[in-house]
Scaffold this active site. Structure first.
Site, PDB file in Angstrom:
ATOM      1  N   GLU A 117       8.082  33.642 -54.543  1.00  0.00           N
ATOM      2  CA  GLU A 117       8.747  32.405 -54.095  1.00  0.00           C
ATOM      3  C   GLU A 117       9.380  31.654 -55.267  1.00  0.00           C
ATOM      4  OE1 GLU A 117       9.241  32.162 -51.094  1.00  0.00           O
ATOM      5  OE2 GLU A 117       7.529  32.927 -49.973  1.00  0.00           O
ATOM      6  N   HIS A 141       2.603  25.626 -53.224  1.00  0.00           N
ATOM      7  CA  HIS A 141       2.837  26.191 -51.895  1.00  0.00           C
ATOM      8  C   HIS A 141       1.523  26.748 -51.369  1.00  0.00           C
ATOM      9  CE1 HIS A 141       4.185  28.600 -48.596  1.00  0.00           C
ATOM     10  NE2 HIS A 141       3.995  29.742 -49.225  1.00  0.00           N
ATOM     11  N   HIS A 143      -0.915  27.916 -47.698  1.00  0.00           N
ATOM     12  CA  HIS A 143      -0.923  28.304 -46.282  1.00  0.00           C
ATOM     13  C   HIS A 143      -1.945  27.428 -45.553  1.00  0.00           C
ATOM     14  CE1 HIS A 143       0.829  32.539 -47.377  1.00  0.00           C
ATOM     15  NE2 HIS A 143       1.652  31.541 -47.648  1.00  0.00           N
ATOM     16  N   GLU A 171      -3.979   6.282 -43.966  1.00  0.00           N
ATOM     17  CA  GLU A 171      -3.464   6.414 -45.339  1.00  0.00           C
ATOM     18  C   GLU A 171      -2.144   7.192 -45.422  1.00  0.00           C
ATOM     19  OE1 GLU A 171      -6.075   8.492 -48.001  1.00  0.00           O
ATOM     20  OE2 GLU A 171      -6.069  10.313 -46.792  1.00  0.00           O
ATOM     21  N   HIS A 212       4.112  29.249 -41.453  1.00  0.00           N
ATOM     22  CA  HIS A 212       3.906  29.818 -42.786  1.00  0.00           C
ATOM     23  C   HIS A 212       3.091  28.889 -43.706  1.00  0.00           C
ATOM     24  CE1 HIS A 212       5.744  32.169 -46.388  1.00  0.00           C
ATOM     25  NE2 HIS A 212       4.641  31.551 -46.735  1.00  0.00           N
TER      26      HIS A 212
END
Ligand code: 2HA
Ligand code: ZN
Length: 272
Positions: A117, A141, A143, A171, A212
């Site tokens: 990525e 990143h 999952h 919050e 994803h």
């Protein structure tokens, strides 16, 4: 003689945050990736910046990242193993002056490479550096299970996800007033998903890839981690509420506006 890089604060912090992320349950198998922008002064005590074993062309030139240095997770490797062997599971790259290629300064043992990525990471760094006056240094990143589950249920747009998460926990509007940008489903690892992510990063510090996972950014590793953790906790509350028959009441619009006033944040336009 260079100092031991495993003693560097940036390395200890990176290993700690990736291990925390693994324990959160967001990083099955080789899932997820992290990039941390470093300064040359931070790094050159620990690596020989003149050696640079391998040089690799980027998918396209990113002149905004000229001479920037990043500590990045390796492609295909598991978060749970970073703590056991940082030099195989991580690496440090320096972008060339033109922003066209990178040199590997350290890590990625056995011909490893940065995360698949990398386009989304580097283009997001360029976007967030611009949006934050050069402050942003971290892209994560993950999952995130509950946010992925919600992408099966909620309308896939920025307004729906942002409003829903803000309503789940008091919050949220304070932690991410810029909301969560939502992309359509796209091919992971592609230049296209990288460009589209970076476009949403111009206005959001969080971007959801439906079915994803999530991209989160911040000035520090703690900040980017806290952002993911907050959004994912709110998503978990939504999933639990749906499992109990659906929310019968939530935080109201006027309460959200009052929170924004009290905490001095400007909520993303068009949500409330
Ligand atoms: O590195 O998370 O999106 C594995 C992934 C791809
Ligand atoms: Zn992923």
């Amino acid at each position: 003689m260079a100092k031991n890089i495993l003693e560097a604060t940036f390395m200890k912090d990176f290993i700690k945050v990736t291990h925390d992320m693994w324990h959160k349950g967001w990083h099955e198998r080789n899932g997820g990736n992290v990039s941390y922008r470093l300064t040359t002064e931070e790094v050159d005590k620990y690596v020989d910046t003149n050696s640079g074993s391998r040089s690799v062309e980027l998918f396209r030139a990113i002149p905004e990242l000229s001479c920037e240095v990043f500590l990045v997770t390796s492609a295909g490797k598991y978060f749970r193993n970073i703590i056991l062997d940082p030099e195989e599971n991580l690496g440090i790259i320096e972008i060339d002056e033109m922003g066209k290629s990178y040199r590997i300064w350290w890590g990625f043992l056995d011909n490893g490479l940065p995360t698949s990525e990398l386009p989304a990471h580097l283009l997001s760094h360029a976007s967030r550096m611009k949006a934050t006056d050069g402050q942003c240094r971290v892209v994560l990143h993950s999952h995130t299970t509950n946010l992925i589950a919600l992408s099966n249920v909620l309308k896939l747009d920025t307004a729906t996800f942002t409003r829903t998460l803000w309503q789940m926990h008091t919050e949220c509007i304070v932690v991410f007033p810029d909301g969560i940008g939502v992309l359509p489903w796209m091919m992971p690892g592609s230049d296209e998903i990288g460009e589209a992510t970076a476009e949403l990063m111009k206005t959001h510090s969080l971007v959801l890839w439906p079915f994803h996972g999530l991209f989160s950014t911040g000035v520090t590793l703690d900040e980017a981690f806290g952002l993911i953790d907050t959004a994912e906790s709110a998503a978990e509350i939504m999933v639990k509420s749906l499992a109990m028959g659906g929310a019968k009441q939530t935080i109201t619009k006027s309460q959200l506006l009052a929170l924004a006033t009290t905490f001095g944040v400007t909520p993303l336009d068009g949500i409330l």
